[in-house]
Scaffold this motif. Structure first.
Motif, short mmCIF file in Angstrom:
data_model
loop_
_atom_site.label_atom_id
_atom_site.label_comp_id
_atom_site.label_asym_id
_atom_site.label_seq_id
_atom_site.Cartn_x
_atom_site.Cartn_y
_atom_site.Cartn_z
N ARG A 27 -5.34 7.71 -19.32
CA ARG A 27 -4.24 7.89 -18.38
C ARG A 27 -4.79 7.97 -16.96
N LEU A 28 -3.90 7.77 -16.00
CA LEU A 28 -4.28 7.80 -14.59
C LEU A 28 -3.20 8.54 -13.82
N LEU A 29 -3.59 9.64 -13.17
CA LEU A 29 -2.67 10.39 -12.32
C LEU A 29 -2.87 9.93 -10.88
N HIS A 30 -1.82 9.42 -10.27
CA HIS A 30 -1.89 8.88 -8.91
C HIS A 30 -1.34 9.92 -7.94
N LEU A 31 -2.18 10.34 -6.99
CA LEU A 31 -1.78 11.33 -5.99
C LEU A 31 -1.84 10.69 -4.61
N PHE A 43 -4.64 3.82 -16.79
CA PHE A 43 -5.74 3.21 -16.05
C PHE A 43 -5.55 1.70 -15.92
N GLY A 44 -4.93 1.09 -16.91
CA GLY A 44 -4.66 -0.34 -16.85
C GLY A 44 -3.77 -0.75 -15.70
N ASP A 45 -3.11 0.22 -15.06
CA ASP A 45 -2.25 -0.08 -13.90
C ASP A 45 -3.05 -0.24 -12.61
N LEU A 46 -4.36 0.03 -12.65
CA LEU A 46 -5.13 0.08 -11.41
C LEU A 46 -5.05 -1.22 -10.62
N ALA A 47 -5.11 -2.36 -11.30
CA ALA A 47 -5.08 -3.63 -10.58
C ALA A 47 -3.78 -3.82 -9.80
N GLY A 48 -2.72 -3.16 -10.25
CA GLY A 48 -1.46 -3.22 -9.53
C GLY A 48 -1.34 -2.23 -8.40
N LEU A 49 -2.33 -1.35 -8.26
CA LEU A 49 -2.30 -0.32 -7.23
C LEU A 49 -3.24 -0.64 -6.06
#
Length: 343
Positions: A27-31, A43-49
């Motif tokens: 998981r990835l918590l975005h702050l 974490f797989g969303d990182l490329a979209g961030l």
């Protein structure tokens, strides 16, 4: 600031004892440190961030099999944790034994290796592996991966691969740059396809990263020393990104410390050497705008760093949220992506 400012209560069952089933499955918590807004991601969303033109900087240090067990020639079990390879068969190391280790004594380690205790340097002993021309090869044959003490199991065969980043290149670390453990080759490819430039630094993570802070007044804390190298190629990549309006994302606190150490004069310059950079709230960041990191131990210098980066109140609230939502903590745990609070 005081050590107790960085205390929090963590349920023991949230300390990850094993890595996720696959790299990148965490998981990835975005702050957002500017607004305080939190978002639960994968974490797989990182490329979209990230955006085209950004640069992601990775720490390419490689974890060595730094733990050796054996006995003193005079008797009694010992455990040696190599902190740094010095050359000429010599190392700095922590030595655990039931009785004091004396200068001039001999340790007989795994594989029949004999190590002479040459002297004491602060918390470490200087040892010489007799007849050894390649310490890294010796450790690779006879040592084991030095998992942190909060992982309450011996290192297994799978740890030799999973407690290592997929881009590890330069041997010398005794602990993994854990934010990098989430990346697989597919994520690196996805970032490149997005138009993100990948760059690297080297910072050899030392055992000091796990040593407790022993003073209440943090102005009295002496940071452990770690070796870093920031290349001209990485400086150029960061300058290109900034010139085009891109942002700098450091994958890990070690990457951030290397970059900020190289910019200690106010401008990022290539360089290598020792750093004792201790980052507390109030520190003014010169290079990094986004930080990918794991969740850190209470009262640790790493928690102090992320509080400086994301804002003290924001980090306290983010950690409460992570505990409530049962994120997994520490080296094999989940990740955070932090947008820097304004300096």
């Amino acid at each position: 600031m005081l050590l107790d400012d960085f205390a929090y209560e963590l349920p023991q069952d949230l300390i990850a004892q094993q890595p996720a089933g696959e790299r990148g499955a965490d998981r990835l918590l975005h702050l957002d440190g500017r607004t305080g807004v939190l978002a639960d991601c994968q974490f797989g969303d990182l490329a979209g961030l990230v955006e085209p033109g950004d640069v992601v900087v990775l720490n390419d240090t490689r974890v060595i099999k730094a733990r050796l067990v054996g006995k003193k020639k005079s008797g009694g079990r010992v455990e040696v944790m190599v902190e740094r390879v010095l050359g000429g068969g010599e190392v700095l190391a922590q030595v655990g034994a039931n009785h004091p280790t004396r200068v001039g004594s001999t340790l007989v380690l795994a594989g029949g290796i004999e190590a002479t205790v040459l002297g004491r340097e602060s918390d470490f002993f200087r040892l010489r592996f007799e007849g050894c021309e390649d310490v890294f090869a010796l450790l690779d044959r006879h040592g084991s991966i030095p998992l942190p003490l909060y992982i309450a199991r011996p290192a297994g065969v799978h740890d030799a691969e999973r407690y290592q980043t997929v881009y590890a290149r330069a041997p010398g670390a005794v602990a993994a740059p854990t934010a990098g453990l989430h990346f697989d080759t597919a994520m690196l490819g996805a970032l490149r396809d997005k138009g993100v430039e990948l760059a690297s630094v080297t910072l050899h993570v030392g055992a000091g990263t796990f040593q407790p802070v022993r003073v209440q007044n943090l102005a009295q804390h002496e940071m452990h020393s770690e070796w870093y190298d920031v290349s001209r190629e990485t400086v150029d990549a960061i300058n290109r990104a900034r010139a085009g309006g891109g942002r700098v994302l450091a994958a890990g606190t070690t990457t951030l410390r290397a970059l900020e150490s190289a910019a200690a004069g106010g401008t990022l310059e290539p360089g290598r050497g020792e750093t004792r950079l201790f980052i507390l709230p109030g520190y003014r960041f010169n290079v990094v705008e986004r930080l990918l990191t794991n969740f850190h131990l209470p009262k640790s210098t790493l928690l102090m760093l992320v509080a400086a980066f994301g804002g003290m109140d924001n980090i306290r609230r983010a950690y409460r949220h992570a505990i409530e939502q049962r994120y997994r903590f520490y080296s094999y745990g989940d990740a955070m992506l932090i947008e820097r609070a304004e300096n």
